[in-house]
Write a protein that holds these residues in place. Structure first.
Motif, PDB file in Angstrom:
ATOM      1  N   TYR A 250       0.839  -1.214   0.000  1.00 19.69           N
ATOM      2  CA  TYR A 250       0.000   0.000   0.000  1.00 19.69           C
ATOM      3  C   TYR A 250       0.868   1.255   0.000  1.00 19.69           C
ATOM      4  N   LEU A 251       1.938   1.243   0.790  1.00 18.96           N
ATOM      5  CA  LEU A 251       2.851   2.384   0.831  1.00 18.96           C
ATOM      6  C   LEU A 251       3.420   2.638  -0.566  1.00 18.96           C
ATOM      7  N   LYS A 252       3.780   1.563  -1.239  1.00 23.49           N
ATOM      8  CA  LYS A 252       4.334   1.670  -2.595  1.00 23.49           C
ATOM      9  C   LYS A 252       3.314   2.304  -3.548  1.00 23.49           C
ATOM     10  N   LEU A 253       2.048   1.977  -3.362  1.00 24.07           N
ATOM     11  CA  LEU A 253       0.996   2.557  -4.204  1.00 24.07           C
ATOM     12  C   LEU A 253       0.677   4.000  -3.807  1.00 24.07           C
ATOM     13  N   ASP A 254       0.780   4.310  -2.515  1.00 26.00           N
ATOM     14  CA  ASP A 254       0.419   5.645  -2.020  1.00 26.00           C
ATOM     15  C   ASP A 254       1.483   6.698  -2.300  1.00 26.00           C
ATOM     16  N   ILE A 255       2.743   6.313  -2.302  1.00 31.70           N
ATOM     17  CA  ILE A 255       3.834   7.290  -2.438  1.00 31.70           C
ATOM     18  C   ILE A 255       3.697   8.156  -3.691  1.00 31.70           C
ATOM     19  N   PRO A 256       3.418   7.588  -4.871  1.00 27.10           N
ATOM     20  CA  PRO A 256       3.293   8.468  -6.047  1.00 27.10           C
ATOM     21  C   PRO A 256       2.139   9.470  -5.944  1.00 27.10           C
ATOM     22  N   LYS A 257       1.157   9.190  -5.080  1.00 32.62           N
ATOM     23  CA  LYS A 257       0.017  10.107  -4.913  1.00 32.62           C
ATOM     24  C   LYS A 257       0.371  11.305  -4.034  1.00 32.62           C
ATOM     25  N   LEU A 258       1.477  11.203  -3.295  1.00 31.25           N
ATOM     26  CA  LEU A 258       1.978  12.284  -2.440  1.00 31.25           C
ATOM     27  C   LEU A 258       0.967  12.752  -1.386  1.00 31.25           C
ATOM     28  N   ASP A 259       0.178  11.830  -0.849  1.00 29.13           N
ATOM     29  CA  ASP A 259      -0.762  12.153   0.225  1.00 29.13           C
ATOM     30  C   ASP A 259      -0.036  11.970   1.558  1.00 29.13           C
ATOM     31  N   LYS A 260       0.433  13.072   2.113  1.00 37.11           N
ATOM     32  CA  LYS A 260       1.303  13.023   3.294  1.00 37.11           C
ATOM     33  C   LYS A 260       0.696  12.254   4.467  1.00 37.11           C
TER      34      LYS A 260
ATOM     35  N   LEU B 278      14.573   1.589   5.316  1.00 37.48           N
ATOM     36  CA  LEU B 278      13.583   2.349   6.084  1.00 37.48           C
ATOM     37  C   LEU B 278      14.052   3.793   6.262  1.00 37.48           C
ATOM     38  N   GLU B 279      15.353   3.970   6.501  1.00 37.41           N
ATOM     39  CA  GLU B 279      15.908   5.311   6.663  1.00 37.41           C
ATOM     40  C   GLU B 279      15.756   6.116   5.375  1.00 37.41           C
ATOM     41  N   LYS B 280      15.989   5.466   4.251  1.00 34.35           N
ATOM     42  CA  LYS B 280      15.858   6.150   2.956  1.00 34.35           C
ATOM     43  C   LYS B 280      14.402   6.578   2.734  1.00 34.35           C
ATOM     44  N   ILE B 281      13.458   5.702   3.063  1.00 32.76           N
ATOM     45  CA  ILE B 281      12.032   6.026   2.900  1.00 32.76           C
ATOM     46  C   ILE B 281      11.648   7.166   3.841  1.00 32.76           C
ATOM     47  N   SER B 282      12.101   7.081   5.090  1.00 29.52           N
ATOM     48  CA  SER B 282      11.808   8.112   6.086  1.00 29.52           C
ATOM     49  C   SER B 282      12.361   9.459   5.644  1.00 29.52           C
ATOM     50  N   TRP B 283      13.578   9.473   5.112  1.00 27.43           N
ATOM     51  CA  TRP B 283      14.219  10.705   4.632  1.00 27.43           C
ATOM     52  C   TRP B 283      13.390  11.308   3.511  1.00 27.43           C
ATOM     53  N   TRP B 284      12.939  10.470   2.574  1.00 26.04           N
ATOM     54  CA  TRP B 284      12.137  10.979   1.458  1.00 26.04           C
ATOM     55  C   TRP B 284      10.820  11.560   1.957  1.00 26.04           C
ATOM     56  N   ILE B 285      10.155  10.857   2.875  1.00 28.47           N
ATOM     57  CA  ILE B 285       8.873  11.330   3.415  1.00 28.47           C
ATOM     58  C   ILE B 285       9.080  12.694   4.110  1.00 28.47           C
ATOM     59  N   ARG B 286      10.109  12.788   4.927  1.00 24.50           N
ATOM     60  CA  ARG B 286      10.393  13.995   5.700  1.00 24.50           C
ATOM     61  C   ARG B 286      10.676  15.194   4.796  1.00 24.50           C
ATOM     62  N   THR B 287      11.317  14.978   3.672  1.00 24.61           N
ATOM     63  CA  THR B 287      11.770  16.098   2.848  1.00 24.61           C
ATOM     64  C   THR B 287      10.946  16.327   1.583  1.00 24.61           C
ATOM     65  N   SER B 288      10.041  15.432   1.259  1.00 25.68           N
ATOM     66  CA  SER B 288       9.318  15.550  -0.012  1.00 25.68           C
ATOM     67  C   SER B 288       7.856  15.926   0.131  1.00 25.68           C
ATOM     68  N   LEU B 289       7.316  15.755   1.306  1.00 29.35           N
ATOM     69  CA  LEU B 289       5.868  15.994   1.458  1.00 29.35           C
ATOM     70  C   LEU B 289       5.591  17.241   2.260  1.00 29.35           C
TER      71      LEU B 289
ATOM     72  N   GLN C 182       2.413   8.921   5.830  1.00 24.76           N
ATOM     73  CA  GLN C 182       3.027   8.978   7.159  1.00 24.76           C
ATOM     74  C   GLN C 182       2.391   7.965   8.099  1.00 24.76           C
ATOM     75  N   LYS C 183       1.065   7.851   8.063  1.00 25.57           N
ATOM     76  CA  LYS C 183       0.366   6.896   8.938  1.00 25.57           C
ATOM     77  C   LYS C 183       0.797   5.468   8.624  1.00 25.57           C
ATOM     78  N   ASN C 184       0.837   5.140   7.342  1.00 24.11           N
ATOM     79  CA  ASN C 184       1.226   3.797   6.923  1.00 24.11           C
ATOM     80  C   ASN C 184       2.684   3.511   7.296  1.00 24.11           C
ATOM     81  N   PHE C 185       3.556   4.473   7.069  1.00 27.53           N
ATOM     82  CA  PHE C 185       4.965   4.288   7.400  1.00 27.53           C
ATOM     83  C   PHE C 185       5.150   4.101   8.906  1.00 27.53           C
ATOM     84  N   ASP C 186       4.432   4.867   9.705  1.00 23.38           N
ATOM     85  CA  ASP C 186       4.539   4.743  11.166  1.00 23.38           C
ATOM     86  C   ASP C 186       4.146   3.342  11.637  1.00 23.38           C
ATOM     87  N   VAL C 187       3.086   2.780  11.045  1.00 20.18           N
ATOM     88  CA  VAL C 187       2.654   1.427  11.418  1.00 20.18           C
ATOM     89  C   VAL C 187       3.720   0.407  11.007  1.00 20.18           C
ATOM     90  N   ILE C 188       4.271   0.561   9.803  1.00 19.91           N
ATOM     91  CA  ILE C 188       5.333  -0.338   9.335  1.00 19.91           C
ATOM     92  C   ILE C 188       6.534  -0.265  10.268  1.00 19.91           C
TER      93      ILE C 188
END
Length: 153
Positions: A98-108, A142-153, A112-118
């Motif tokens: 789901y995270l993989k599908l949600d990321i291109p939609k850029l819905d922060k 996980l660090e790479k994904i977290s970095w992208w979320i923190r700086t891209s959304l 973020q909610k999905n990543f926190d649960v993971i």
């Protein structure tokens, strides 16, 4: 131009002075009245402004494609975790997909909610089986994904 400094990048300050040779993360980009690019760099708990010419790019923030590849790598590692409880054995791969599908939609909020649960599932799983040799790969991705979320959304 691929080496253009952007929000989320890691930079080295090469301007002589108080911050010479310090490394920081770009928290924003602006322009002054002369259209000179001003880069706002986070150094510890403070932010300082520098002209782009005073900075050297150290690490680019992960691209969308790199984040998707990281999710795929984590999915591969999840299959190698033997002590994963039955509920998490189903939920973790589903959440990652789901995270993989949600990321291109850029819905922060959704991302973020999905990543926190993971992240929470991995924390609990790591406590139960810290000997699995997949944790280094999982953590770096996980660090790479977290970095992208923190700086891209």
């Amino acid at each position: 131009m691929k080496d253009k400094i952007e929000k989320g990048d890691i930079v080295l300050i090469n301007k002589i002075g108080k911050y010479h040779n310090q490394v920081g993360e770009v928290s924003g980009v602006d322009y002054n009245i002369f259209f000179v690019k001003i880069v706002i760099v986070k150094l510890g708990n403070q932010e300082e402004n520098f002209e782009e010419k005073d900075l050297q790019l150290q690490t680019k923030k992960p691209s969308l494609e790199e984040v998707i590849v990281s999710i795929d790598k984590i999915l591969e590692q999840v299959e190698q975790i033997t002590n994963l409880p039955a509920k998490e054995k189903v939920e973790l791969p589903n959440r990652l997909k789901y995270l993989k599908l949600d990321i291109p939609k850029l819905d922060k909020q959704v991302i973020q909610k999905n990543f926190d649960v993971i992240d929470k599932i991995f924390t609990v799983t790591r406590e139960a089986d810290s000997s699995a040799n997949c944790w280094q790969e999982v953590d770096s991705n996980l660090e790479k994904i977290s970095w992208w979320i923190r700086t891209s959304l």
